[in-house]
Write a protein that holds these residues in place. Structure first.
Motif, PDB file in Angstrom:
ATOM      1  N   TRP A 105       1.123 -10.336  15.108  1.00  0.00           N
ATOM      2  CA  TRP A 105      -0.003 -10.737  14.172  1.00  0.00           C
ATOM      3  C   TRP A 105      -1.226 -10.700  15.032  1.00  0.00           C
ATOM      4  N   ASP A 106      -2.350 -10.038  14.141  1.00  0.00           N
ATOM      5  CA  ASP A 106      -3.582 -10.452  14.653  1.00  0.00           C
ATOM      6  C   ASP A 106      -4.422 -11.168  13.809  1.00  0.00           C
ATOM      7  N   GLY A 107      -4.537 -12.422  13.829  1.00  0.00           N
ATOM      8  CA  GLY A 107      -5.079 -13.214  12.962  1.00  0.00           C
ATOM      9  C   GLY A 107      -4.158 -12.792  11.406  1.00  0.00           C
ATOM     10  N   ASP A 108      -4.567 -12.813  10.191  1.00  0.00           N
ATOM     11  CA  ASP A 108      -3.793 -12.470   9.287  1.00  0.00           C
ATOM     12  C   ASP A 108      -3.279 -11.150   9.187  1.00  0.00           C
ATOM     13  N   LYS A 109      -3.715 -10.328   9.913  1.00  0.00           N
ATOM     14  CA  LYS A 109      -3.065  -8.958   9.839  1.00  0.00           C
ATOM     15  C   LYS A 109      -1.610  -8.666  10.652  1.00  0.00           C
ATOM     16  N   ILE A 110      -1.156  -7.883  10.343  1.00  0.00           N
ATOM     17  CA  ILE A 110       0.068  -7.427  11.052  1.00  0.00           C
ATOM     18  C   ILE A 110      -0.127  -5.988  11.711  1.00  0.00           C
ATOM     19  N   VAL A 111      -0.112  -5.741  13.077  1.00  0.00           N
ATOM     20  CA  VAL A 111      -0.316  -4.770  13.619  1.00  0.00           C
ATOM     21  C   VAL A 111       0.947  -4.137  14.261  1.00  0.00           C
ATOM     22  N   CYS A 112       1.037  -2.800  14.051  1.00  0.00           N
ATOM     23  CA  CYS A 112       2.278  -2.140  14.744  1.00  0.00           C
ATOM     24  C   CYS A 112       1.738  -1.174  15.630  1.00  0.00           C
ATOM     25  N   VAL A 113       2.586  -1.103  16.801  1.00  0.00           N
ATOM     26  CA  VAL A 113       2.067  -0.093  18.019  1.00  0.00           C
ATOM     27  C   VAL A 113       3.381   0.569  18.018  1.00  0.00           C
ATOM     28  N   GLN A 114       3.295   2.159  17.890  1.00  0.00           N
ATOM     29  CA  GLN A 114       4.470   3.049  17.856  1.00  0.00           C
ATOM     30  C   GLN A 114       4.281   3.938  18.930  1.00  0.00           C
ATOM     31  N   THR A 115       4.951   3.492  20.199  1.00  0.00           N
ATOM     32  CA  THR A 115       4.879   4.019  21.414  1.00  0.00           C
ATOM     33  C   THR A 115       6.015   5.129  21.421  1.00  0.00           C
ATOM     34  N   GLY A 116       5.487   6.423  21.615  1.00  0.00           N
ATOM     35  CA  GLY A 116       6.305   7.710  21.833  1.00  0.00           C
ATOM     36  C   GLY A 116       5.589   9.097  22.160  1.00  0.00           C
ATOM     37  N   GLU A 117       5.721  10.123  21.541  1.00  0.00           N
ATOM     38  CA  GLU A 117       5.271  11.364  22.065  1.00  0.00           C
ATOM     39  C   GLU A 117       3.755  11.333  21.557  1.00  0.00           C
ATOM     40  N   LYS A 118       3.569  10.709  20.311  1.00  0.00           N
ATOM     41  CA  LYS A 118       2.102  10.721  20.001  1.00  0.00           C
ATOM     42  C   LYS A 118       1.178   9.679  20.410  1.00  0.00           C
ATOM     43  N   LYS A 119       0.144   9.885  21.001  1.00  0.00           N
ATOM     44  CA  LYS A 119      -0.695   9.007  21.341  1.00  0.00           C
ATOM     45  C   LYS A 119      -1.492   7.911  20.265  1.00  0.00           C
ATOM     46  N   ASN A 120      -1.683   7.011  20.561  1.00  0.00           N
ATOM     47  CA  ASN A 120      -2.419   5.852  19.711  1.00  0.00           C
ATOM     48  C   ASN A 120      -1.805   6.012  18.300  1.00  0.00           C
ATOM     49  N   ARG A 121      -0.421   5.816  18.068  1.00  0.00           N
ATOM     50  CA  ARG A 121       0.404   5.919  17.015  1.00  0.00           C
ATOM     51  C   ARG A 121       0.394   4.355  16.319  1.00  0.00           C
ATOM     52  N   GLY A 122       0.336   4.013  15.320  1.00  0.00           N
ATOM     53  CA  GLY A 122       0.684   2.743  14.654  1.00  0.00           C
ATOM     54  C   GLY A 122      -0.092   2.440  13.333  1.00  0.00           C
ATOM     55  N   TRP A 123       0.090   1.220  12.589  1.00  0.00           N
ATOM     56  CA  TRP A 123      -0.536   0.890  11.482  1.00  0.00           C
ATOM     57  C   TRP A 123      -0.855  -0.527  11.492  1.00  0.00           C
ATOM     58  N   THR A 124      -2.003  -0.986  10.650  1.00  0.00           N
ATOM     59  CA  THR A 124      -2.022  -2.416  10.377  1.00  0.00           C
ATOM     60  C   THR A 124      -2.107  -2.706   8.851  1.00  0.00           C
ATOM     61  N   HIS A 125      -1.762  -3.692   8.568  1.00  0.00           N
ATOM     62  CA  HIS A 125      -1.628  -4.218   7.116  1.00  0.00           C
ATOM     63  C   HIS A 125      -2.265  -5.562   7.105  1.00  0.00           C
ATOM     64  N   TRP A 126      -3.170  -5.482   5.920  1.00  0.00           N
ATOM     65  CA  TRP A 126      -3.632  -7.008   5.582  1.00  0.00           C
ATOM     66  C   TRP A 126      -3.884  -7.030   4.092  1.00  0.00           C
ATOM     67  N   ILE A 127      -4.170  -8.405   3.831  1.00  0.00           N
ATOM     68  CA  ILE A 127      -4.508  -8.664   2.210  1.00  0.00           C
ATOM     69  C   ILE A 127      -5.950  -8.952   2.300  1.00  0.00           C
ATOM     70  N   GLU A 128      -6.551  -8.654   1.211  1.00  0.00           N
ATOM     71  CA  GLU A 128      -7.938  -9.102   0.977  1.00  0.00           C
ATOM     72  C   GLU A 128      -7.908  -9.351  -0.756  1.00  0.00           C
ATOM     73  N   GLY A 129      -8.047 -10.666  -1.111  1.00  0.00           N
ATOM     74  CA  GLY A 129      -7.948 -10.888  -2.381  1.00  0.00           C
ATOM     75  C   GLY A 129      -6.757 -10.454  -2.925  1.00  0.00           C
ATOM     76  N   ASP A 130      -6.606  -9.890  -3.920  1.00  0.00           N
ATOM     77  CA  ASP A 130      -5.060  -9.228  -4.550  1.00  0.00           C
ATOM     78  C   ASP A 130      -4.730  -7.942  -4.080  1.00  0.00           C
ATOM     79  N   ASP A 131      -5.386  -7.354  -2.987  1.00  0.00           N
ATOM     80  CA  ASP A 131      -5.095  -5.955  -2.581  1.00  0.00           C
ATOM     81  C   ASP A 131      -4.442  -6.037  -1.351  1.00  0.00           C
ATOM     82  N   LEU A 132      -3.556  -4.958  -1.137  1.00  0.00           N
ATOM     83  CA  LEU A 132      -3.033  -4.837   0.131  1.00  0.00           C
ATOM     84  C   LEU A 132      -3.688  -3.631   0.916  1.00  0.00           C
ATOM     85  N   TYR A 133      -3.907  -3.810   2.153  1.00  0.00           N
ATOM     86  CA  TYR A 133      -4.684  -2.652   2.732  1.00  0.00           C
ATOM     87  C   TYR A 133      -3.739  -2.296   3.875  1.00  0.00           C
ATOM     88  N   LEU A 134      -3.673  -0.842   4.218  1.00  0.00           N
ATOM     89  CA  LEU A 134      -2.990  -0.291   4.934  1.00  0.00           C
ATOM     90  C   LEU A 134      -3.924   0.879   5.860  1.00  0.00           C
TER      91      LEU A 134
END
Ligand code: VLZ
Length: 134
Positions: free
Chosen positions: A89-118
């Protein structure tokens, strides 16, 4: 009280998914198909336990995790690379760190109003997607 992601979400907009796929080394033919897709995400969340099922007419991708617990992710059907992933969790966001061959790999999801962001990150590329409740 953390955010509640439960539900079914349909893609409505996508920015630089092509750049993200290039950074992952996805081949040209697959990228041409993938960028036309309108994936759906089904979130199941019970406290800190999540499953995210991304479905499309072409490929389906399921990830299951508990916040703060590292897991092996195989990215099957995407770039097929394995990585060690952890979501926090980063506040109300979920933050994924994907450690492997590719640098700086990951994703973040959050909700604003009725929308889901990625936000999808790989190396120097960032893709942003917006989903609406089905
Ligand atoms: O999403 O990592 O929700 O792990 C798109 C399927 C799935 C289309 C993209 C096939 C998954 C693409 C993005 C073929 C290359 C992703 C996470 C956050 C769930």
């Amino acid at each position: 009280m953390p955010a509640d992601f439960n539900g079914t979400w349909n893609l409505v907009s996508s920015e630089n998914f092509e750049g993200y796929m290039v950074a992952l080394g996805i081949d040209f033919a697959t990228r041409k198909i993938a960028k036309m897709l309108k994936p759906q995400k089904v979130f199941k969340q019970d406290g800190d336990s999540f499953s995210i099922n991304t479905t499309s007419t072409f490929r389906t991708y399921l990830v299951e995790f508990t916040i703060g617990e590292e897991f092996e992710e195989d990215n099957k059907g995407l770039d097929n690379r394995k990585c060690k992933s952890v979501v926090n969790w980063d506040g109300d966001k979920i933050v994924c760190v994907q450690t492997g061959e590719k640098k700086n790999r990951g994703w973040t999801h959050w909700i604003e109003g009725d929308d889901l962001y990625l936000e999808l990150r790989c190396e120097d590329q960032v893709s942003r997607q917006v989903f609406k409740r089905a």
